[in-house]
Design an enzyme around this catalytic site. Structure first.
Site, PDB file in Angstrom:
ATOM      1  NE  ARG A 125       2.207  -2.542   2.220  1.00  0.00           N
ATOM      2  CZ  ARG A 125       1.817  -1.253   1.985  1.00  0.00           C
ATOM      3  NH1 ARG A 125       2.731  -0.455   2.087  1.00  0.00           N
ATOM      4  NH2 ARG A 125       0.776  -0.914   1.766  1.00  0.00           N
ATOM      5  CG  HIS A 180      -0.456  -3.117   5.142  1.00  0.00           C
ATOM      6  ND1 HIS A 180       1.028  -3.298   5.201  1.00  0.00           N
ATOM      7  CD2 HIS A 180      -0.743  -1.791   4.758  1.00  0.00           C
ATOM      8  CE1 HIS A 180       1.507  -2.198   5.277  1.00  0.00           C
ATOM      9  NE2 HIS A 180       0.940  -1.304   5.140  1.00  0.00           N
ATOM     10  CB  CYS A 181      -0.202  -8.759   2.628  1.00  0.00           C
ATOM     11  SG  CYS A 181      -0.455  -9.214   4.339  1.00  0.00           S
ATOM     12  CB  ILE A 182      -2.685  -7.585  -1.899  1.00  0.00           C
ATOM     13  CG1 ILE A 182      -3.995  -6.800  -1.329  1.00  0.00           C
ATOM     14  CG2 ILE A 182      -3.096  -8.931  -1.351  1.00  0.00           C
ATOM     15  CD1 ILE A 182      -5.435  -7.350  -1.895  1.00  0.00           C
ATOM     16  N   GLY A 216      -3.351 -10.288   4.184  1.00  0.00           N
ATOM     17  CA  GLY A 216      -4.484  -9.175   4.270  1.00  0.00           C
ATOM     18  C   GLY A 216      -4.467  -8.053   3.215  1.00  0.00           C
TER      19      GLY A 216
END
Length: 340
Positions: free
Chosen positions: A86, A330-332, A328
């Site tokens: 992300r 969304h971050c990856i 989390g």
């Protein structure tokens, strides 16, 4: 040329990820390595139920990545420092005449943090743009995908502690940032939240990414992280954010329907107060990939997400290994929209 960042719920061509490589996220022990690889792979496989997935893998990890990833997951080889797609990947945008663009922000390790390395990661955005066939949209703004949330209509949520961080953009004003977000994302309505969650401001945090604080599931609706326990410092943070959002409107000038989403009931881990958040989910074609924490609040969060995204299947993945490493689901992940 005018660009627009679509809402995450608009149709996707695919989702991009990166696979953990030697360093902070992979960990120092065989058990930590297995935990990281298994969790990243679980997210990839959950997404692949709904849409294609491409995973960028460091050359040193190619063999082991194939042990964890199913054959139907596409793999691209490129040198990596870490695995937060992300933030290191491009932000995809579309043009009015149906072209795909990829904004290549400047990435400097979340504000030049002394523990971070980004000599390889800073090149991933451009590489993904080229692989995707998108048109490169260059930017001099130090920014990450986790630092923005949009409604697809011109609203962009940001935090003062990220885009105005002296370690990222020294000397830039809000007006400067807003002008660049207008140029690259089509932003007409930038909402500045004062900060992110408490743990995210600690040593290994991002200094306040918005994608664990608030998300926009549909026009005029906003999901907000709500810490309900006064013992946790995010109790005051979430109250401040909700109060501020009540005073704002979306890009159409309409007041928000604000839906508080409870934080998990667990307050601490071995390092201190946690920033566990159900807001950090990924919307995919026909589904939502959501964080779970083996917590009593998981069930309520799934119900709220199901209601916020009608017609989509909510699939959960245990995100505790991700949050232990600083992020989390969304971050990856980084979604690539369909162009029409």
């Amino acid at each position: 040329m005018s660009w627009r960042m679509p809402a995450e719920g608009e149709p996707h061509e695919r989702t991009w990820m990166a696979f953990p490589s030697e360093g902070y996220s992979l960990g120092d022990t065989p058990a930590a390595h297995h935990e990281a690889r298994s969790t990243w792979a679980a997210v990839a496989h959950a997404i692949a139920r709904f849409e294609p997935v491409t995973v960028v893998v460091d050359p040193d990890e190619m063999a082991v990545a194939r042990e964890y990833l199913s054959p139907h997951i596409d793999v691209v080889e490129a040198p990596l420092n870490d695995a937060w797609m992300r933030d290191i990947g491009p932000t995809f945008v579309v043009s009015e005449d149906g072209r795909l663009g990829g904004v290549d922000w400047v990435f400097n390790g979340w504000g030049g943090q002394d523990w971070a390395r980004w000599d390889r990661d800073s090149k991933i955005g451009r590489m993904v743009v080229e692989r995707s066939g998108a048109e490169l949209v260059e930017s001099t703004l130090v920014n990450e995908g986790g630092g923005i949330q949009v409604d697809g209509l011109g609203t962009v949520l940001v935090t003062e502690t990220v885009q105005l961080d002296p370690g990222r953009n020294p000397g830039l004003s809000k007006a400067d940032v807003e002008a660049e977000l207008a140029r690259t994302l089509g932003a007409t309505n930038v909402i500045w939240l004062p900060r992110g969650l408490t743990r995210d401001s600690d040593t290994f945090g991002t200094r306040g990414h918005v994608d664990i604080v608030a998300a926009i599931p549909s026009p005029g609706v906003i999901l907000v992280h709500e810490q309900r326990d006064p013992e946790h410092p995010d109790f005051e943070v979430s109250r401040t954010v909700i109060d501020l959002l009540k005073q704002t409107t979306d890009a159409r000038g309409q007041s928000w329907q604000i839906i508080p989403v409870p934080a998990p009931t667990v307050l601490r881990d071995d390092e201190g107060f946690v920033d566990y958040s159900y807001i950090n989910h990924l919307v995919v074609n026909g589904g939502v990939i959501a964080c779970s924490f083996d917590d009593p609040a998981d069930e309520e969060a799934v119900a709220l997400l199901s209601a916020a995204y009608p017609g989509r299947d909510v699939v959960t993945v245990d995100a505790r290994p991700l949050f232990a490493r600083g992020g989390g689901i969304h971050c990856i992940t980084q979604h690539q929209p369909v162009v029409r």
